[in-house]
Scaffold this motif. Structure first.
Motif, PDB file in Angstrom:
ATOM      1  N   CYS A  99      57.406  29.463  69.925  1.00 15.37           N
ATOM      2  CA  CYS A  99      58.506  29.148  68.778  1.00 15.37           C
ATOM      3  C   CYS A  99      58.511  27.912  68.427  1.00 15.37           C
ATOM      4  O   CYS A  99      57.940  27.186  68.611  1.00 15.37           O
ATOM      5  CB  CYS A  99      59.856  29.555  69.212  1.00 15.37           C
ATOM      6  SG  CYS A  99      60.660  28.369  70.395  1.00 15.37           S
ATOM      7  N   CYS A 119      59.817  25.201  71.087  1.00 17.70           N
ATOM      8  CA  CYS A 119      58.819  25.084  71.972  1.00 17.70           C
ATOM      9  C   CYS A 119      57.554  24.218  71.482  1.00 17.70           C
ATOM     10  O   CYS A 119      56.919  23.410  72.110  1.00 17.70           O
ATOM     11  CB  CYS A 119      58.282  26.175  72.691  1.00 17.70           C
ATOM     12  SG  CYS A 119      59.867  26.788  73.634  1.00 17.70           S
ATOM     13  N   CYS A 126      58.682  34.206  72.084  1.00 12.28           N
ATOM     14  CA  CYS A 126      58.091  32.943  72.520  1.00 12.28           C
ATOM     15  C   CYS A 126      57.669  33.077  73.886  1.00 12.28           C
ATOM     16  O   CYS A 126      58.467  33.566  74.469  1.00 12.28           O
ATOM     17  CB  CYS A 126      58.929  31.856  72.319  1.00 12.28           C
ATOM     18  SG  CYS A 126      58.521  30.333  72.908  1.00 12.28           S
ATOM     19  N   CYS A 181      59.637  30.290  75.934  1.00 15.88           N
ATOM     20  CA  CYS A 181      61.051  30.004  76.137  1.00 15.88           C
ATOM     21  C   CYS A 181      61.647  31.688  76.432  1.00 15.88           C
ATOM     22  O   CYS A 181      62.825  31.866  76.734  1.00 15.88           O
ATOM     23  CB  CYS A 181      62.006  29.234  75.307  1.00 15.88           C
ATOM     24  SG  CYS A 181      61.947  30.086  73.603  1.00 15.88           S
TER      25      CYS A 181
HETATM   26 ZN   LIG Z   1      60.254  28.952  72.675  1.00 13.07          ZN
END
Ligand SMILES: [Zn+2]
Length: 527
Positions: A145, A148, A261, A264
């Motif tokens: 994402c 991140c 993602c 995360c």
């Molecule tokens: Zn992420």
């Protein structure tokens, strides 16, 4: 996504709820923010530094009185929003044709690389073979994402190890140690955790009111380091660039659409999966001293200071003096922010505001991440009058331990081998065992030393006696452990007994231990 205006920083609120905030929401009073919640420890350290850098750049206090004012009562979200707004143009995260955060000024046309290569522990060929990939298991990072990816980009630019020909190391060298101060209180807000590490304008540099390429290197043509360019020294750019170093030329590729993602686990509308990179970016050289990193200084002042690094065996009490103040035995000196804490913040803080030191960093073996280390240590508040002597006494304790370890190592080898001088090999486990065995008593003595009255002139007899006894006892205990644990068939008891006798004799001759003996005896007589 704009890294100033939009919520992207993962946090934990006072009621335990998790969420994402924009930097200006740091001081929200509704459900206050107490901690960052990055998905990886290296991102956690990087996000701390991103926010500290942002406050240092845009909101540094004039002097310690103003600093104290905001320690006691943080600025409102409206005030922060107003201060940060002029910088938002420099913090656009994805902007294929224009300025983008920590990405090269120009559009790069090299072959796209997989996003995994943005991670410092990205398993390269050799790492995979050795099964040494720590946070990313080989080949599982398909996409990340925006939050991140932004953390990964900042982490790499901050800690960059050498990445092959012309892929430059970070401003503090590859995999530097970072030292941050944290309040001991479990109720501290994230604002306080960050603000403790922000220096005043007097201590560092005037804050900026508008963004510029002098501070944010991605806002101007890259100071390339190929044949047409050169190195970037501290005098070449604004001192605040230390918080925004950009050794690698990178451009993110357009996203592949929605997904989950891999870092995360959040579902998101835009997953990043590739980036482009080019070598010969900014080459930071010369006497850089980043305010959040401890350095080793050359006593002759001929070599530039070297940042301390994460290291094999981790951080122990033998590093305490160098991380906290200065260790004359090796030239290690605490981060500037710690120095300024002792020099000014300690004076204005309430005595119940106890503080600890959080040190972290990669242990790099050149391009390969061997390990991630982090450790907290107590910061001892010592008044100005007694401070120099206090650290000198701690240094005496450490030096005697170093002397004893040298003897112990040498006699263990004499016990093991008939020709110990010819034997090569790693004996660091002997040192390590001694440091570990003596650590609890060290911290006990540190506490006693810290409690001495400010007119103290010498080491208390009880501390000298306790430490001296510990040094002898542990040296003998560990000698027996390392030598007698060996293979019984190879044991030459005559050789071993002789080595043990020499250990005792040589310990008796050590000046540092004799000094402790005198302190223990003479002061007792007076008492
Ligand atoms: Zn992420």
């Amino acid at each position: 996504m704009n890294l100033i205006n939009d919520p992207w920083i993962p946090v934990i609120h006072a009621d335990g709820q998790r969420g994402k905030i924009a930097p200006w929401q740091l001081t929200d009073t509704g459900n206050s923010v107490v901690e960052l919640a990055a998905p990886r420890p290296d991102f956690q350290g990087a996000l701390y530094q991103f926010l500290i850098g942002l406050l240092q750049t845009s909101f540094a206090s004039e002097d310690e009185d103003e600093w104290l004012k905001y320690w006691q009562a943080p600025p409102s979200t409206e005030q922060l929003k107003e201060v940060l707004a002029p910088f938002s143009g420099a913090f656009e995260f994805f902007n294929p044709q224009g300025l983008a955060f920590l990405q090269d000024f120009t559009v790069l046309d090299d072959e796209p690389k997989e996003l995994a290569a943005l991670l410092i522990d990205a398993p390269g060929g050799k790492t995979l073979k050795d099964h040494l990939d720590h946070f990313v298991k080989g080949g599982t990072l398909a996409g990340a994402c925006a939050s991140c990816t932004a953390s990964a980009l900042f982490t790499l630019q901050t800690n960059a190890p050498s990445g092959g020909v012309g892929h430059r190391v970070g401003l503090r060298g590859g995999g530097p140690l970072t030292s941050l101060l944290l309040p001991e209180s479990a109720h501290a807000s994230l604002w306080q955790k960050l603000w403790l590490n922000v220096l005043t304008e007097e201590e560092l540099a005037p804050k900026a009111h508008t963004p510029s390429g002098d501070i944010f290197p991605w806002m101007a043509a890259t100071r390339v380091s190929d044949k047409t360019g050169g190195a970037t020294l501290p005098d070449d750019v604004h001192p605040l660039q230390m918080y925004w170093g950009m050794p690698r030329r990178i451009r993110l590729e357009p996203t592949q659409g929605a997904g989950v993602c891999d870092l995360c686990g959040d579902a998101c509308t835009e997953l990043f999966s590739h980036f482009r990179t080019k070598n010969y970016g900014v080459n930071y050289e010369g006497p850089w001293v980043h305010p959040l990193t401890p350095y080793r200084f050359d006593p002759k002042n001929e070599q530039p200071p070297l940042s301390l690094k994460g290291q094999q065996g981790g951080l122990g009490y033998r590093h305490w003096l160098g991380l906290m103040w200065a260790d004359p035995s090796n030239g290690d000196a605490a981060a500037l922010s710690i120095k300024h804490f002792y020099d000014s913040k300690l004076r204005v803080l309430d005595s119940c505001d106890a503080v600890k030191l959080w040190s972290f960093g990669y242990d790099m073996d050149n391009m390969k991440a061997r390990c991630w280390y982090e450790q907290t240590m107590p910061v001892i508040a010592i008044g100005e009058e007694y401070r120099e002597l206090f650290f000198k006494l701690v240094s005496d304790l450490l030096n005697s331990a170093r002397d004893v370890i040298k003897e112990l190592r040498s006699q263990v080898k004499s016990g093991w081998f008939s020709r110990p001088k010819d034997v090569k090999g790693d004996t660091s486990m002997i040192d390590q065992s001694f440091w570990q065995a003596t650590e609890p008593v060290f911290y006990q003595q540190l506490k006693i030393l810290a409690e001495q009255p400010s007119n103290t002139r010498t080491m208390p007899a009880s501390v000298a006696a306790t430490w001296r006894k510990l040094m002898f006892n542990q040296a003998l205990t560990l000698f027996d452990y390392w030598v007698l644990e060996g293979d019984a068939e190879d044991m030459d008891m005559k050789r071993i007994t002789s080595a043990r006798r020499f250990l005792l004799i040589n310990l008796g001759k050590l000046k540092s231990l004799q000094h402790l003996e005198q302190l223990a005896a003479t002061t007792e007589e007076v008492a």
